[in-house]
Scaffold this motif. Structure first.
Motif, mmCIF file in Angstrom:
data_model
loop_
_atom_site.group_PDB
_atom_site.id
_atom_site.type_symbol
_atom_site.label_atom_id
_atom_site.label_comp_id
_atom_site.label_asym_id
_atom_site.label_seq_id
_atom_site.Cartn_x
_atom_site.Cartn_y
_atom_site.Cartn_z
ATOM 1 N N SER A 21 31.525 24.370 51.651
ATOM 2 C CA SER A 21 32.949 25.483 51.236
ATOM 3 C C SER A 21 33.775 25.343 50.237
ATOM 4 N N SER A 22 33.074 24.111 49.316
ATOM 5 C CA SER A 22 33.092 24.413 47.461
ATOM 6 C C SER A 22 32.074 25.137 46.377
ATOM 7 N N GLN A 23 31.495 25.988 47.374
ATOM 8 C CA GLN A 23 31.058 27.060 46.316
ATOM 9 C C GLN A 23 31.538 28.610 46.342
ATOM 10 N N ALA A 24 30.599 28.510 44.482
ATOM 11 C CA ALA A 24 31.433 29.212 44.207
ATOM 12 C C ALA A 24 31.447 30.296 44.978
ATOM 13 N N LYS A 25 31.965 31.752 44.603
ATOM 14 C CA LYS A 25 32.174 32.848 45.250
ATOM 15 C C LYS A 25 32.299 34.206 44.342
ATOM 16 N N ASP A 26 32.059 35.438 44.482
ATOM 17 C CA ASP A 26 32.344 36.657 44.433
ATOM 18 C C ASP A 26 33.627 37.400 44.868
ATOM 19 N N LEU A 27 34.813 37.397 43.827
ATOM 20 C CA LEU A 27 35.699 37.586 44.377
ATOM 21 C C LEU A 27 36.488 39.124 43.314
ATOM 22 N N LEU A 28 36.230 40.495 45.048
ATOM 23 C CA LEU A 28 36.943 41.316 43.984
ATOM 24 C C LEU A 28 38.048 41.487 44.247
ATOM 25 N N VAL A 29 38.705 41.787 42.772
ATOM 26 C CA VAL A 29 39.389 42.282 41.668
ATOM 27 C C VAL A 29 40.614 42.638 43.073
ATOM 28 N N GLY A 30 41.895 42.137 43.488
ATOM 29 C CA GLY A 30 42.773 42.685 43.690
ATOM 30 C C GLY A 30 42.618 42.063 45.408
ATOM 31 N N TRP A 63 35.021 43.641 39.362
ATOM 32 C CA TRP A 63 35.335 45.650 39.790
ATOM 33 C C TRP A 63 34.559 46.537 40.240
ATOM 34 N N LYS A 64 35.651 47.150 41.294
ATOM 35 C CA LYS A 64 35.122 48.972 41.696
ATOM 36 C C LYS A 64 36.279 49.550 41.010
ATOM 37 N N TYR A 65 35.094 50.192 40.367
ATOM 38 C CA TYR A 65 36.077 51.652 39.906
ATOM 39 C C TYR A 65 35.061 52.511 38.886
ATOM 40 N N ASP A 66 35.525 53.841 38.632
ATOM 41 C CA ASP A 66 34.917 54.601 38.659
ATOM 42 C C ASP A 66 34.870 54.813 37.346
ATOM 43 N N GLN A 68 33.019 56.376 35.128
ATOM 44 C CA GLN A 68 33.583 57.930 33.633
ATOM 45 C C GLN A 68 34.728 57.868 33.254
ATOM 46 N N LYS A 69 36.318 57.258 34.087
ATOM 47 C CA LYS A 69 37.719 57.075 33.697
ATOM 48 C C LYS A 69 37.917 55.628 33.281
ATOM 49 N N ASP A 70 37.877 54.992 33.848
ATOM 50 C CA ASP A 70 37.966 53.567 33.119
ATOM 51 C C ASP A 70 37.429 52.832 32.498
ATOM 52 N N SER A 71 37.431 51.117 32.269
ATOM 53 C CA SER A 71 36.606 50.117 31.977
ATOM 54 C C SER A 71 37.415 48.935 32.097
ATOM 55 N N VAL A 72 36.930 47.697 31.725
ATOM 56 C CA VAL A 72 37.504 46.728 32.083
ATOM 57 C C VAL A 72 37.371 45.938 30.420
ATOM 58 N N ILE A 89 35.759 41.361 23.811
ATOM 59 C CA ILE A 89 35.156 40.115 23.979
ATOM 60 C C ILE A 89 34.063 40.643 24.054
ATOM 61 N N GLU A 90 34.003 41.188 25.884
ATOM 62 C CA GLU A 90 33.408 41.829 26.490
ATOM 63 C C GLU A 90 33.198 43.318 26.397
ATOM 64 N N GLU A 91 32.508 44.527 27.037
ATOM 65 C CA GLU A 91 33.584 45.795 27.152
ATOM 66 C C GLU A 91 31.896 46.154 28.602
ATOM 67 N N TYR A 92 33.427 46.408 29.359
ATOM 68 C CA TYR A 92 32.229 46.831 30.102
ATOM 69 C C TYR A 92 32.336 47.553 31.342
ATOM 70 N N LYS A 93 32.020 49.271 31.553
ATOM 71 C CA LYS A 93 32.082 50.502 31.575
ATOM 72 C C LYS A 93 31.119 50.914 33.035
ATOM 73 N N ASP A 94 30.075 50.174 34.234
ATOM 74 C CA ASP A 94 29.287 50.714 34.819
ATOM 75 C C ASP A 94 30.253 51.077 35.901
ATOM 76 N N GLY A 95 31.319 50.905 36.220
ATOM 77 C CA GLY A 95 31.923 50.010 37.716
ATOM 78 C C GLY A 95 31.815 49.845 38.638
ATOM 79 N N ASN A 96 30.724 49.674 38.652
ATOM 80 C CA ASN A 96 30.485 47.894 39.794
ATOM 81 C C ASN A 96 30.417 46.679 39.127
#
Length: 178
Positions: A21-30, A63-66, A68-72, A89-96
């Motif tokens: 139960s203490s293992q790392a997890k992938d957490l979907l933002v929001g 993060w899951k997003y479009d 083409q219209k947004d980035s993180v 620091i970092e820019e992400y544009k892939d939508g996933n």
């Protein structure tokens, strides 16, 4: 002797449950796929979501997003407060986007779409150190978000409470056997 063997088997099962139960997890933002957007209200803020979760070293934010219209954008505290998108620091544009939380402390993220950050599309998460994870911030009140320019974070999972209860039960069982 049979009692001792049962206690050992029970202990091993308990330890494996607690370790798992203490293992790392992938957490979907929001907590949902369409959460990376301008919030419709203060209660819809991603910082409200982050304030109800505990993040530990090794977890990953997703993060899951479009794309083409947004980035993180991962930014500094100052850029977060000013919604400054010019030098991330970092820019992400892939939508996933998946970002591994590899150290303790705050991580600041804002939208790269023009005007979105100013309208509240941003999030700060605070990653707990292993020391804090073990000491247990469970149940302690979170500091005001104003103190951090974002929320203090506490995981809402009852796994930590379950761990404490199981350890007490194990102690009572072991003491009862001897």
């Amino acid at each position: 002797m049979a009692s001792f063997q049962r206690a050992v088997v029970f202990s091993l099962v308990l330890i494996s449950l607690l370790w798992g139960s203490s293992q790392a997890k992938d957490l979907l933002v929001g907590g949902k796929t369409d959460a990376w957007k301008i919030p419709s209200s203060e209660s819809d803020s991603l910082n409200k979501w982050a304030g109800k979760a505990r993040f530990v070293i090794g977890d990953s934010l997703v993060w899951k997003y479009d794309g083409q219209k947004d980035s993180v954008l991962q930014v500094t505290k100052e850029a977060y407060a000013a919604c400054n998108t010019t030098n991330p620091i970092e820019e992400y544009k892939d939508g996933n986007t998946k970002v591994k939380l590899d150290k303790s402390g705050p991580f600041y993220f804002i939208s790269g779409a023009e005007g979105h950050c100013e309208k509240g599309q941003k999030i700060v998460v605070v990653v707990l150190s292993q020391k804090h994870k073990q000491v247990g911030y469970v149940g302690s009140p979170a500091p005001s978000p104003v103190e951090f320019v974002g929320p203090a974070v506490a995981r809402t999972s009852s796994a930590s409470n379950l761990k404490g209860g199981l350890l007490v039960a194990l102690g009572v069982l072991v003491l009862g056997l001897f």
